[in-house]
Design a protein around this motif. Structure first.
Motif, mmCIF file in Angstrom:
data_model
loop_
_atom_site.group_PDB
_atom_site.id
_atom_site.type_symbol
_atom_site.label_atom_id
_atom_site.label_comp_id
_atom_site.label_asym_id
_atom_site.label_seq_id
_atom_site.Cartn_x
_atom_site.Cartn_y
_atom_site.Cartn_z
ATOM 1 N N ASP A 250 23.409 63.914 5.379
ATOM 2 C CA ASP A 250 22.193 64.972 4.759
ATOM 3 C C ASP A 250 20.623 64.098 5.327
ATOM 4 N N LEU A 251 20.653 62.777 5.247
ATOM 5 C CA LEU A 251 19.027 62.502 5.603
ATOM 6 C C LEU A 251 18.864 61.908 6.688
ATOM 7 N N ARG A 252 20.493 62.150 8.088
ATOM 8 C CA ARG A 252 20.053 61.729 9.276
ATOM 9 C C ARG A 252 20.081 62.972 10.149
ATOM 10 N N ASN A 253 20.208 64.249 8.843
ATOM 11 C CA ASN A 253 20.253 66.025 9.537
ATOM 12 C C ASN A 253 18.581 66.082 9.039
ATOM 13 N N GLN A 254 18.344 65.490 8.973
ATOM 14 C CA GLN A 254 16.675 65.242 8.151
ATOM 15 C C GLN A 254 16.149 64.460 9.435
ATOM 16 N N MET A 255 16.453 63.981 9.763
ATOM 17 C CA MET A 255 15.597 63.656 11.647
ATOM 18 C C MET A 255 16.316 64.172 12.762
ATOM 19 N N ARG A 256 16.258 65.030 12.915
ATOM 20 C CA ARG A 256 16.765 65.925 13.753
ATOM 21 C C ARG A 256 15.963 67.028 14.258
ATOM 22 N N GLY A 257 15.480 67.229 15.051
ATOM 23 C CA GLY A 257 13.696 67.480 15.758
ATOM 24 C C GLY A 257 13.033 66.721 16.182
ATOM 25 N N SER A 258 11.723 67.497 16.909
ATOM 26 C CA SER A 258 10.941 67.087 17.316
ATOM 27 C C SER A 258 9.666 67.174 16.213
ATOM 28 N N LYS A 259 9.147 65.157 15.899
ATOM 29 C CA LYS A 259 7.635 65.460 14.941
ATOM 30 C C LYS A 259 6.836 64.470 16.311
ATOM 31 N N TYR A 260 5.711 65.493 16.810
ATOM 32 C CA TYR A 260 4.672 65.060 17.713
ATOM 33 C C TYR A 260 3.578 64.622 16.802
ATOM 34 N N ILE A 261 4.077 63.437 16.472
ATOM 35 C CA ILE A 261 2.632 63.062 15.572
ATOM 36 C C ILE A 261 3.412 60.905 16.101
ATOM 37 N N GLN A 262 2.764 59.962 15.091
ATOM 38 C CA GLN A 262 3.429 58.983 15.399
ATOM 39 C C GLN A 262 3.597 58.639 14.004
ATOM 40 N N ASP B 178 16.298 55.468 22.282
ATOM 41 C CA ASP B 178 14.739 56.232 22.954
ATOM 42 C C ASP B 178 14.511 57.030 23.543
ATOM 43 N N ILE B 179 13.598 57.970 23.270
ATOM 44 C CA ILE B 179 13.490 59.506 23.056
ATOM 45 C C ILE B 179 12.050 59.074 25.254
ATOM 46 N N VAL B 180 12.744 60.194 25.516
ATOM 47 C CA VAL B 180 11.179 60.174 26.664
ATOM 48 C C VAL B 180 10.238 60.939 25.930
ATOM 49 N N CYS B 181 9.379 59.950 26.118
ATOM 50 C CA CYS B 181 7.756 60.331 24.894
ATOM 51 C C CYS B 181 6.616 61.009 26.176
ATOM 52 N N HIS B 182 5.727 61.577 25.933
ATOM 53 C CA HIS B 182 5.070 62.329 26.091
ATOM 54 C C HIS B 182 3.535 62.058 25.775
ATOM 55 N N GLY B 183 3.789 61.217 25.161
ATOM 56 C CA GLY B 183 2.550 60.231 23.583
ATOM 57 C C GLY B 183 2.526 60.959 22.756
ATOM 58 N N VAL B 184 1.856 60.136 22.080
ATOM 59 C CA VAL B 184 1.637 59.805 20.271
ATOM 60 C C VAL B 184 0.677 60.740 20.422
ATOM 61 N N PRO B 185 0.881 61.990 19.318
ATOM 62 C CA PRO B 185 -1.056 62.780 19.044
ATOM 63 C C PRO B 185 -0.895 61.710 17.960
ATOM 64 N N SER B 186 -2.098 61.569 17.379
ATOM 65 C CA SER B 186 -2.943 60.955 16.350
ATOM 66 C C SER B 186 -2.608 62.237 14.856
ATOM 67 N N VAL C 166 -5.702 64.249 22.666
ATOM 68 C CA VAL C 166 -5.434 63.976 20.981
ATOM 69 C C VAL C 166 -4.061 62.602 21.048
ATOM 70 N N LEU C 167 -4.044 61.975 22.094
ATOM 71 C CA LEU C 167 -3.041 60.436 22.130
ATOM 72 C C LEU C 167 -3.425 59.496 21.842
ATOM 73 N N ARG C 168 -2.707 58.578 21.479
ATOM 74 C CA ARG C 168 -3.208 57.734 21.450
ATOM 75 C C ARG C 168 -3.546 56.775 22.863
ATOM 76 N N PRO C 169 -4.875 55.875 23.200
ATOM 77 C CA PRO C 169 -5.589 54.901 24.142
ATOM 78 C C PRO C 169 -4.409 54.061 25.128
ATOM 79 N N CYS C 170 -3.137 53.373 24.784
ATOM 80 C CA CYS C 170 -2.457 53.296 24.940
ATOM 81 C C CYS C 170 -1.659 53.602 25.539
ATOM 82 N N CYS C 171 -1.145 55.217 25.261
ATOM 83 C CA CYS C 171 -0.050 56.396 25.848
ATOM 84 C C CYS C 171 -0.633 56.319 27.260
#
Length: 323
Positions: free
Chosen positions: A64-76, A123-131, A192-197
């Protein structure tokens, strides 16, 4: 540390259970991989969205908690003491799967200092991490604009807009829905991406995870028979361990081996360059009302006007055809 293959093996993947795929951001590969660990009594580490809409890594041994990990979260995501917790589980003999961005996986491997047979890194193919700061200001603006409180968030509303769309939907405290592309436009504007991205070393086909997962953009070319706009996972199998793990999951999947040349979305090629207007954006964010940010950088109002014009044009064409 890793027994890496020279180049990743590439697959298009859909979970056999339609309900799993519908609940997933893309094709449901994350569920198949984590089911394997959960059934062994192991532990899953991944990112969830909290009640106050922060992205946080958590530990669980339950579906049940694993299921909450599904989906995208576009923040760090906030890692907290996740690395120490992973090490403790491994040192006590637990099977562990850790999912995160490539830099988070690389950080975990560096922290552990050695390879653990019972650790699977995804790991995920990451576009970059928004603020996170921009995200919170966006939510505050939507609440102020509507006079309602946000109670739930879907960063990419696949159910109502399809897999290819990137529309965020907010559920308000009166049950109403607010769908928007403002945060998506800020994200893809890259300010909005982190500078290191902008200097990310993992914008490549080679990744630190045993398995790398993503939306399969380009599926219409790589495997058109998979293309139903319900979600397809791109899976890069990077290590010998990853090969063994993926093989164990195949019975739950519809899969096809594809070519990396047909799968080269931008984050597999190079980091996105630092936008010329990034400094201006951050200055405006500090000094201007977010309504200005939404209009100037997020396309708020312009997109709605264009859609209205297109809709009107379609109606006129229809009337002309009818004679």
């Amino acid at each position: 540390m890793m027994e890496s293959t020279t180049r990743p093996k590439v697959y298009a993947v859909k979970h056999r259970e339609e309900a799993v795929r519908a609940a997933s951001r893309s094709g449901g590969i994350f569920t198949a991989l984590t089911d394997l660990v959960l059934k062994s009594g192991g532990i899953v580490y991944g990112c969830v969205l909290t009640e106050d809409f922060r992205a946080v890594h958590i530990r669980t041994g339950h579906a049940d908690l694993r299921n909450q990990m599904r989906g995208s979260k576009y923040i760090q995501s906030e890692l907290g003491d996740t690395y120490r917790s992973v090490k403790l589980d491994l040192d006590t003999g637990r099977n562990v799967i850790f999912s995160g961005t490539s830099c988070q996986v690389a950080g975990l491997r560096s922290f552990l200092g050695r390879e653990y047979e019972k650790l699977i890194c995804v790991d995920i193919v990451c576009h970059g991490v928004p603020s996170k700061k921009v995200w919170m200001k966006y939510l505050e603006w939507q609440e102020k604009r509507t006079g309602k409180k946000v109670v739930a968030v879907d960063f990419r509303d696949k159910a109502n807009f399809g897999w290819r769309a990137h529309t965020e939907t907010l559920t308000m405290d009166d049950g109403s829905k607010v769908s928007s592309e403002v945060f998506k436009n800020l994200f893809y504007g890259h300010t909005v991406l982190r500078p290191c991205c902008y200097e990310c070393p993992y914008k490549d086909v080679m990744h630190p995870g045993d398995i790398t997962i993503a939306d399969y953009w380009g599926i219409e070319k790589a495997a058109p028979e998979f293309d139903d706009n319900k979600g397809v996972s791109l899976v890069l199998v990077n290590t010998d361990k990853g090969i063994k793990v993926f093989d164990k999951c195949k019975e739950k999947l519809v899969w096809k081996q594809t070519r990396i040349e047909d799968s080269m979305q931008p984050p597999l090629k190079a980091p996105f360059p630092r936008p010329a207007n990034r400094d201006a954006f951050w200055k405006d964010l500090q000094t201007e009302d977010f309504a200005m940010i939404a209009k100037h950088y997020g396309g708020y109002g312009r997109i709605k006007a264009v859609k209205k014009k297109v809709s009107g044009l379609k109606r006129r064409i229809a009337r002309i055809i009818k004679g």
